[in-house]
Design an enzyme around this catalytic site. Structure first.
Site, short mmCIF file in Angstrom:
data_model
loop_
_atom_site.label_atom_id
_atom_site.label_comp_id
_atom_site.label_asym_id
_atom_site.label_seq_id
_atom_site.Cartn_x
_atom_site.Cartn_y
_atom_site.Cartn_z
N CYS A 158 0.82 -1.20 0.00
CA CYS A 158 0.00 0.00 0.00
C CYS A 158 0.87 1.27 0.00
O CYS A 158 1.52 1.56 -0.99
CB CYS A 158 -0.98 -0.06 1.18
SG CYS A 158 -2.33 1.10 0.99
N TYR A 159 0.91 2.01 1.11
CA TYR A 159 1.79 3.19 1.12
C TYR A 159 3.22 2.78 0.80
O TYR A 159 3.96 3.50 0.11
CB TYR A 159 1.73 3.89 2.50
CG TYR A 159 2.56 5.17 2.54
CD1 TYR A 159 2.01 6.37 2.16
CD2 TYR A 159 3.90 5.15 2.95
CE1 TYR A 159 2.77 7.54 2.18
CE2 TYR A 159 4.66 6.30 2.97
CZ TYR A 159 4.09 7.50 2.58
OH TYR A 159 4.84 8.65 2.60
N HIS B 182 -3.74 -5.05 1.01
CA HIS B 182 -3.15 -5.52 2.27
C HIS B 182 -3.25 -7.04 2.35
O HIS B 182 -4.29 -7.57 2.77
CB HIS B 182 -3.88 -4.88 3.46
CG HIS B 182 -3.55 -3.44 3.63
ND1 HIS B 182 -2.49 -3.01 4.40
CD2 HIS B 182 -4.11 -2.33 3.10
CE1 HIS B 182 -2.43 -1.69 4.35
NE2 HIS B 182 -3.40 -1.24 3.56
N ASP C 112 -3.32 -14.21 30.45
CA ASP C 112 -2.37 -13.18 30.06
C ASP C 112 -1.43 -12.80 31.20
O ASP C 112 -0.21 -12.81 31.05
CB ASP C 112 -3.10 -11.93 29.55
CG ASP C 112 -4.10 -12.25 28.46
OD1 ASP C 112 -3.95 -13.31 27.85
OD2 ASP C 112 -5.03 -11.45 28.24
#
Ligand code: XMP
Length: 519
Positions: free
Chosen positions: A86-87, A176, A233
């Site tokens: 993309c960019y 993407h 977590d």
């Protein structure tokens, strides 16, 4: 095993919200990668970290804007395979002599279909049956490719959706490939790293070693405190940090009286039996339940709990000499919305996290060894660290605990009933082999009594709601489609086995419009 022994891939971050997904796709391929914000990436920096290949991420800027992000020009002379997304594609084209346009007709957001026009090694196994779905999210587009490049795929709004200079191993795509909406996008990464010669020897074991080295370097000889909730977590974070710094870590497990049946014993037992970690078991039931007495507003309840957590934590932290760091089990989805473009990824902790307000108030620095990982990767790391499977697979449990599963006023009577009903429900789910299919399951006790008949007598007891949802990240969720037999059997068991409940309902609300918890 140090990271020096692994081939590394450099991801230059131009600020895309999904840069971490590129890293994730690469981890799935057992490739070691590092993400660095473009501002940091000088030619010297690239030579120093000596990557075997480079990926340019997407980003929100426009290369047509003066002063917009670039890469050092001599990166293109380093004889390294480069993939621009993309960019990243636009930067590559712009810096190599192509053209990028902005304005009417250059934007494309959402699902698009790309038609591949030629065979290309990095497209192997993809585009074999014509058009393929990809995800586009760009304002500008390439209007002229740089010398040496050829077009390999187009979409209606991106004439240069896939381009490559195969002589130099430069590849550039407008879409993407890292997001799920590009269903076969992982193939492109797989082919790219193969072409670049990666051996794929980067594992969770290697991640563990890398994190241990990083934690040691960050913490030095200072002390760390870690709030332990018993969830996967914080448990994985604590065990990893303990491996790194041993007794410099102290865990604080706060029992606020809002835990599930046997939870306190299970969590503390698991840690005491399996790990030699310094653990403070703070029994603060009276404090929390006392302050919550008479409170029925959901936000007031949450605020009281949040504040008391801070008070209790502060009290214990004060007793630990030289505690300069706070460890948290923050995951990537928690930080995904807080990526700052100008400074690269930055730390922002979601306010709903039970210890979110702590570091600022207490002047502690953060240690967050899981902040690059997704939930399933944390579970894999937990396995790597030898955490019992029963612990690794636990459903998430919120910081405010049963308080938000007891709408309205909290009483010890309601909490006791809720704990029993929840235990029966989870037992049913486990017995039917459904626990691992469900993201989260629990009972909520409703603030209403209803009339029933048991034997020859009238009952006037609480009603409860069963909740079970599937989800990927807790942001959206669907209710779990239990069979009627399962629901009937569970309702019967709860009513027979739990004194105080005479009516059971099943919550079939998805999120949105509902939330997972009831408050
Ligand atoms: P909701 O109810 O917002 O929940 O759909 C989404 C996920 O977040 C958990 N949750 C919390 N976790 N502190 C936490 O640590 C909280 O205050 C909190 N509120 C909700 C919830 O259990 C679900 O997994």
């Amino acid at each position: 095993m140090s990271t020096d022994t692994h081939d590394r891939l450099l991801i230059i971050d131009f600020g895309s919200q999904v840069t971490q997904l590129i890293a994730r796709r690469l981890r799935e391929l057992n490739v070691y990668c590092e993400i660095h914000p473009y501002q940091k990436v000088t030619s010297e920096f690239v030579r120093e970290i000596a990557p075997k290949a480079i990926i340019f991420s997407g980003g929100p800027d426009s290369v047509t804007r003066e002063g917009s992000p670039r890469v050092p020009q001599d990166i293109f002379d380093m004889d390294l395979p480069i993939l621009g997304i993309c960019y990243g594609q636009q930067v590559m084209m712009h810096q190599l002599g192509g053209k990028v346009e902005c304005g009417h007709g250059t934007a494309e957001f959402g699902r698009a279909f790309v038609q591949a026009s030629n065979k290309l090694e990095i497209l192997n196994g993809w585009f074999e049956d014509g058009d393929e779905q990809v995800w586009m999210s760009h304002g500008d587009h390439v209007s002229e490719i740089a010398p040496g490049f050829e077009v390999y795929g187009t979409s209606p709004n991106a004439p240069y959706a896939i381009t490559a200079d195969i002589e130099r191993n430069f590849f550039a795509v407008q879409f993407h490939p890292e997001v799920h909406h590009t269903p076969s996008g992982a193939k492109l990464y797989e082919n790219f790293v193969k072409l670049a010669g990666f051996s794929g020897d980067w594992t969770m074991g290697a991640y563990r070693e890398q994190m241990i080295a990083e934690i040691r370097e960050r913490v030095g000889d200072k002390n760390v405190i870690c709030g332990l909730s018993g969830g996967v977590d914080s448990s994985v974070a604590a065990i990893l940090i303990h491996e790194a710094i041993g007794d410099q870590l102290t865990c604080v497990f706060v029992d606020h009286g809002l835990l599930r049946k046997n939870e306190s014993e299970e969590v503390v037992g698991m840690f005491r039996d399996n790990y030699n970690i310094q653990l403070i078991h703070a029994d603060e039931r009276e404090l929390f339940l006392g302050e919550l007495e008479g409170q029925s507003d959901p936000e007031t309840k949450r605020k009281i709990i949040g504040k008391l957590f801070i008070d209790v934590f502060q009290k214990h932290a004060d007793t630990i000499d030289g505690a300069e760091f706070l460890a948290q089990g923050t995951l990537y989805p928690d930080v995904i919305e807080s990526v700052s473009f100008s400074g690269g990824p930055s730390v922002t902790i979601k306010s709903h996290h039970n210890v979110g307000g702590l570091p600022e108030k207490m002047g502690l620095k953060l240690v967050e060894p899981l902040r690059e990982l997704f939930k399933d990767e944390v579970r894999a790391l937990g396995r790597e660290l030898g955490l019992p499977q029963s612990f690794i697979g636990r459903h998430p449990f919120p910081g405010p605990g049963l308080a938000i599963r007891c709408p309205g006023e909290i009483t010890t009577e309601k909490l006791d009933i809720l704990r029993e009903a929840d235990a029966v429900y989870i037992d049913q789910i486990r017995k039917h082999g459904l626990y691992d299919e469900i993201w989260q399951a629990f009972v909520a006790i409703l603030p209403v009594r209803t009339v029933g008949v048991m034997g020859d007598g009238r009952t006037y007891d609480f009603a409860c709601a069963l909740r079970a949802v599937t989800s990927v990240d807790g942001m959206t969720a669907d209710y779990y489609p239990f069979t009627h037999e399962f629901l009937g059997e569970t309702a019967t068991r709860i009513i027979n086995e739990v004194k105080g409940i005479n009516r059971v309902t099943y919550d079939i609300t998805s999120k949105p419009p509902g939330t997972i918890e009831w408050e």
